[in-house]
Design an enzyme around this catalytic site. Structure first.
Site, mmCIF file in Angstrom:
data_model
loop_
_atom_site.group_PDB
_atom_site.id
_atom_site.type_symbol
_atom_site.label_atom_id
_atom_site.label_comp_id
_atom_site.label_asym_id
_atom_site.label_seq_id
_atom_site.Cartn_x
_atom_site.Cartn_y
_atom_site.Cartn_z
ATOM 1 C CE1 TYR A 1 -3.275 2.865 0.849
ATOM 2 C CE2 TYR A 1 -2.326 2.924 3.055
ATOM 3 C CZ TYR A 1 -3.165 3.457 2.094
ATOM 4 O OH TYR A 1 -3.880 4.571 2.385
ATOM 5 C CB ALA A 2 2.273 3.302 1.893
ATOM 6 C CE LYS B 1 0.313 5.428 4.973
ATOM 7 N NZ LYS B 1 -0.597 5.211 6.118
ATOM 8 C CG ASP C 1 -7.512 -0.867 11.771
ATOM 9 O OD1 ASP C 1 -7.791 -1.946 12.349
ATOM 10 O OD2 ASP C 1 -6.707 -0.789 10.845
#
Lengths: 411, 358
Positions: A70-71, A89, A187
């Site tokens: 994702y990153a 990021k 989360d």
């Protein structure tokens, strides 16, 4: 440090304007068309680039801290002050970008981090994009790893109930602040709790966050990493509030105490999770949770487990003390309407009873080092960390950094 | 002792308050600055004889027209009010950073709506979205402007509006009505927008005032500058003032209760000023189709030719950076297309095709 200070930034492109403006036919190529076209008067075409590059050029990118689907996460420092470290990021451009552009996760993260300024929430310093439409978030540099690494390193890290109280208090303050701002994090788990250089806990990863809904507005129940997900979401409740985060906090609290995931369903699926919650807390029924049987996804094992008593809880979590166990029970109450609110948690006598929460400087320091930040940040929301396997080992293999530096050990 | 955070404290830390709230003077100054800067950057001047300039007034009129269009489109798609407000504010904020001379709103407004849809989590697919707004085939254009728009917003995507506050007021006021607190209030004044004419119980009055205020806050509020000048709470009461001033005044006074006189006077002043702007909005001032075409024709003459090619500059093809031959192929194709397009448009800049633009 062997990190190259080279900016990962290509030089500015030639002014695009020239492509669409009829060029003077002279063909001298010296750009003599008009005096105010000189570099001192930036062209509108490049205003967007300018805004971005102003921000981009403030930082000197260093080594890669982590790389995920994702990153990528890089260490960087301020050009003006090499001592000021940040983490960048860089969101990867996936195939979905062609489909719908900038991702929901990125937009959510930017949205909430721009608004929430709190000592226990990771700070977003800036956002910029690079030439090929990559999104870069400039985040607070958190070199001490995350809570998960502390919990898992049972070999070399020991910590006390006072330390747990300090960490939990910081987490709860962050959550109170989110909820007061009308934001659900959705989360919360140990690897989203990063540790700053001074030991402070920072709540990170707002990729699944959302504002609290208006009455009657439905929300998804398919959210929160499965081990930390509350029963109402397994039962597919579409109307919920801050209580979902409190359940996750309760799971983190229990995990800190026993150094094991409280509801470690294996394989990780909804049915096993409900089964585990029933075993460890008690079966949700109309008696202990009025209305639960009306929820769309309400299914429980046929054998009803009565709600666990205080003594049952004490038998497992005694080390945190009676008040601590009382708080834990109230955070892990099945009925979300009875479960404590973020404010209720902070008002609980546990925090002000002995022992005092540890001071920052006395907290254990070795959360796995700076690579862990890269590790945690590169993940997509809702993912479980590959349990037991130290992610850091697989990180940075491709880059040319000779040795990973453990900031914790350098202290 | 710790003091609890108040909603005012929280609002003061919001990006909307810190970065996107102005006084009338600073707002006007910012607009002038943006317009002047855009003019200064124009590399070319039309070679028509005496072309009418594209003024700041034109710019504001055009933006208002596109805001209205956004509102109409969102209503047509039955998108929720806060989402619509977000999209309209994106457009308004973007044009404090850039002038229509640099990026005409026609190229930008759909992206504003698309971004707002994503921020509000509608999970509408892009193709579906485009089909529903009758813009199939504009995928690249809408996506190309995403980073541009977000950059123009200073990477701030949160927009706070009066919707939730107004709902909160409804709950409180219904409670007041049930407790009989609203008995004996005077009738709504002249010009009040509420449909309530004294019939039935006080609860009916509250609901009628709510409906009228909602209407005011859902459209006129977006087409005036109130979002830049006032807080959501001030907008709530201003909307209610327009709806039913007597009822709003009573509730506001109750709310302000223990504040000292100076503070409550300042609050009242802000609410009144906001209400005045809202009440003063005239639907007739929004450009019609012909008006828009006229302004856009002029914009077409003056606009910065260097920023025409959005897809070429920011397109998804670039984003695909190095994803094999297919992407490369596509990128080339798109570039060629865009080049062609901008050349054609560039020709039109000097040629006769202007009147056709619509």
């Amino acid at each position: 440090m062997a990190a190259s200070p080279a900016l990962d930034v290509p030089p500015d492109p030639p002014f695009k304007r020239r492509k669409t403006t009829p060029e003077p036919t002279s063909g001298t190529g010296t750009g003599t068309d008009s005096p105010d076209d000189s570099a001192s008067a930036p062209l509108a075409a490049d205003l967007a680039d300018q805004l971005d590059s102003q921000e981009r050029k403030k930082y000197v990118k260093g080594k890669k801290l982590g790389s995920g689907q994702y990153a990528d996460v890089f260490e960087a420092h301020l050009l003006a002050d090499p001592k000021k470290l940040v983490a960048i990021k860089k969101i990867k451009v996936g195939p979905e970008v062609q489909e719908f552009g900038i991702s929901y996760d990125s937009l959510r993260e930017i949205r909430f981090l721009q608004e929430l300024h709190h000592p226990n929430i990771i700070k977003l310093h800036a956002v910029f994009s690079t030439k090929n439409q990559n999104l870069n978030l400039v985040l607070e540099h958190l070199p001490q790893g995350d809570l998960l690494k502390l919990i898992q390193d049972t070999q070399s890290i020991s910590y006390t109930p006072a330390d747990i109280k300090a960490w939990m208090l910081m987490l709860q303050r962050a959550i109170y602040f989110c909820h007061a701002n009308g934001v659900l994090h959705r989360d919360i788990k140990p690897n989203n709790l990063l540790i700053a250089a001074d030991g402070e806990i920072k709540l990170a990863d707002f990729g699944l966050a959302r504002p609290m809904a208006d009455p009657y507005q439905p929300m998804t129940y398919n959210t929160i990493t499965i081990w930390y997900r509350p029963p109402e979401l397994f039962f597919q409740a579409q109307h919920y509030g801050g209580a979902v985060d409190i359940w996750s906090c309760g799971c983190v609290f229990a995990e800190l105490i026993s150094r094991d995931v409280l509801f470690r369903a294996w394989p990780e699926n909804e049915i096993n999770m409900v089964k585990l919650i029933c075993e460890k807390v008690g079966t949700p029924t109309e008696e202990n949770w009025p209305g639960v049987s009306k929820l769309k996804g309400y299914v429980t094992p046929s054998e009803i487990v009565p709600i666990k008593t205080r003594d049952d809880w004490l038998a497992v979590f005694r080390s945190i003390g009676e008040l601590g166990v009382d708080l834990l029970i109230k955070m892990l109450t099945l009925d979300p309407r009875v479960r404590l609110t973020a404010e209720g948690v902070l008002r609980h006598p546990f925090w002000t009873a002995a022992p005092r929460p540890s001071r920052l400087e006395d907290l254990p320091r070795k959360g796995g080092g700076v690579e862990v930040m890269g590790d945690s940040l590169k993940q997509r929301g809702g993912e479980l960390p590959r349990n037991g396997e130290a992610n850091a080992a697989g990180v940075g293999r491709g880059d040319k950094v000779a040795r990973k530096i453990d900031f914790g050990a350098m202290k | 002792m710790t003091t609890p955070i108040t909603e005012d404290d929280l609002y003061r830390t919001s990006t909307q308050h810190r970065l996107w709230t102005f006084t009338p003077t600073t707002l006007a100054a910012r607009r002038t600055q943006t317009h002047t800067a855009a003019l200064a950057r124009l590399p070319l001047r039309p070679n028509h004889s005496n072309p009418q300039p594209f003024t700041q007034t034109d710019s504001l009129a055009l933006l208002r027209r596109y805001t209205s269009q956004l509102h109409t489109t969102a209503t047509h798609l039955s998108l929720p009010g806060p989402l619509t407000a977000t999209a309209c504010q994106y457009l308004a904020r973007f044009y404090l950073t850039y002038s229509p001379l640099t990026y005409p709103p026609r190229q930008i407004y759909k992206t504003c709506l698309w971004l707002a849809c994503k921020v509000h989590g509608t999970h509408l697919g892009l193709n579906d979205f485009l089909r529903r707004i009758g813009s199939e085939g504009e995928k690249d254009v809408v996506l190309a402007a995403e980073f541009l728009v977000l950059g123009g917003l200073g990477w701030v995507v949160e927009v706070k509006g009066p919707g939730q506050g107004l709902k909160g007021w409804l709950v409180e006021a219904v409670g007041l009505a049930e407790e009989g607190e609203l008995e004996g209030l005077g009738m709504p004044g002249e010009g009040a927008r509420t449909v309530w004419k004294g019939e039935g119980a006080a609860g009916g009055r509250v609901r009628a005032a709510y409906a009228a205020a909602k209407g005011v806050l859902e459209r006129p509020a977006l087409l005036t500058d109130v979002w830049f000048l006032f807080s959501p709470a001030q907008m709530v009461f201003a909307g209610l003032m327009v709806a039913d001033g007597v009822l709003a005044g009573f509730c506001l006074e109750r709310k302000l209760g223990p504040l000292d006189v100076e503070v409550s006077e300042r609050v009242l002043e802000a609410v009144r000023a906001c209400a005045e702007m809202l009440a003063g909005f005239d639907e007739g001032e929004v450009l019609g189709r012909e008006g828009r075409e006229e302004v856009e024709a002029r914009l077409e003459m003056w606009r910065d030719p260097g920023t025409r090619d959005l897809v070429g500059r920011f397109g998804a093809g670039k984003a695909a950076g190095g994803q094999g031959e297919e992407a490369e192929e596509r990128r080339k194709e798109m570039k060629k297309e865009a080049r062609e397009k901008s050349r054609r448009e560039g020709d039109e800049l000097f040629g006769p095709g202007l009147a056709r633009k619509g």
